[in-house]
Design a protein around this motif. Structure first.
Motif: not given
Length: 376
Positions: A103-108, A111-114, A117-121, A162-167
């Motif tokens: 789940l950790t690896i999959g979430s990281t 969610l990179s695609f999303l 998009i979020v970082s562009d906004k 998810a947090g790892s993906s966002m950073v």
């Protein structure tokens, strides 16, 4: 009658000319606007150095190192966590523990695609800052509820992932804002952070788990993850976002899609093939990081249980060492003038994946031959 028809034709001709003039004027305006946006983008050039650029480089190194150091050494934590759950009478402990890492690896990565998009906004720095907080919160909750695998699914698997993906995603994007000439080397150095932390944590985790247990190890991970919050504060963009080209009379749906997806990329066949192939190739990439240590212990590598565990954990460090060397060497190679052009960097990546596949196939084949010879 003829005069009326002639007048109508003249009126229609006049309307047609006005429409053509309007379209031509609007087209020239759009073209001029695009040229102005391109000129603005060309005016700002990545500094390729300077104090802040080097701070960004170090921060990205730490982000990549901490996130993937934790992910890559999950196999060491897996052994101890599975043992503790089995002692507590949990059924299918191995399956449940491996699901936490999956789940950790999959979430990281999922969610990179999303995250893009979020970082562009909301911006790269704010996205990374939120990600660091979420990842730290997730790991902190894991250290408090380490005895419950169901809680770990959410805290370690989803929140930390998810947090790892966002950073993590902004940490790669921000490099292009500060480096251009030697971007390949810079990427190599940054991604080598995962190798450095993997090597260090493969020994540190083994010691902490053996002497202090799972909770102490997760508390250490929490403190490390908190560092990504500080690192994300350096992610200040210097390049403007790419201009969105609006075509006339496009549908509302297309306008909506264009706000979240850069459509020109998906018109490039090479990009589409690459974007679909990479996730497929990564399906088995992290499997050894999760199961290698347990597999090696069961061989076993040493008759002494303590030495057997240490030798099994050392295998993860070996992957980290060779991976780090490869990242640095190929990062430098990708900056070569002949590699930069004509998509040769993609070919270099394809060669690497083919090599990984061949080695994995060789491992399985060799293992099968060894098993058959032992039976005979």
């Amino acid at each position: 009658m003829d005069e009326v028809l002639t007048q109508k034709k003249e009126e229609e001709e006049g309307k047609r000319r006005k429409e053509e003039e309007y379209k031509r004027t609007e087209g020239e305006h759009d073209k001029r606007k695009e040229e102005e946006d391109e000129a603005k983008n060309e005016e700002i050039v990545p500094p390729d150095g300077g104090i802040w650029a080097w701070m960004v480089l170090v921060s990205c190194f730490l982000v990549n190192g901490i996130i993937f150091g934790v992910i890559n050494t999950f196999g060491i934590l897996f052994v101890k966590l599975k043992s503790d759950l089995e002692k507590a009478g949990v059924e299918d402990a191995a399956l449940k523990c491996s699901l936490v890492g999956s789940l950790t690896i999959g979430s990281t990565f999922l969610l990179s695609f999303l995250v893009g998009i979020v970082s562009d906004k909301i911006g790269l720095r704010f996205t990374a800052l939120i990600g660091g907080v979420i990842a730290t919160l997730g790991m902190g909750l894991s250290s408090l509820h380490f005895h419950s695998v169901e809680v770990l699914y959410v805290s370690y698997g989803i929140l930390f992932g998810a947090g790892s993906s966002m950073v993590y995603t902004p940490s790669l994007t921000i490099l292009g804002h500060y480096f251009r000439k030697h971007l390949g080397v810079v990427n190599g150095v940054v991604t080598a952070g995962s190798s450095v932390f993997t090597i260090v944590l493969s020994f540190t985790n083994t010691y902490i788990l053996e002497h202090y247990g799972v909770q102490a190890c997760l508390q250490m991970f929490t403190m490390l993850t908190a560092v990504t919050i500080l690192a994300s504060l350096t992610f200040v963009p210097v390049l403007p976002p790419p201009a969105i080209v609006h075509t006339k009379h496009q549908s509302k749906f297309r306008e909506l899609v264009q706000k979240v997806i850069y459509l020109p990329n998906w018109k490039n066949k090479r990009y589409v093939i690459w974007a679909l192939a990479i996730p497929t190739a990564l399906f088995g990439y992290f499997v050894p990081y999760v199961h290698l240590v347990e597999f090696a212990k069961n061989i076993p590598l040493d008759e002494n249980e303590h030495m057997n565990g240490e030798k099994a954990s050392t295998l993860v460090a070996c992957i980290g060492i060779t991976s780090g060397l490869g990242r640095l060497i190929f990062g430098k190679l990708s900056d070569h003038s002949r590699i930069k052009v004509n998509g040769n960097r993609i070919i270099l990546q394809q060669i690497a994946f083919v090599a990984i596949g061949e080695i994995r196939i060789s491992d399985v084949t060799l293992n099968s031959c060894t098993s058959e010879s032992e039976l005979n």
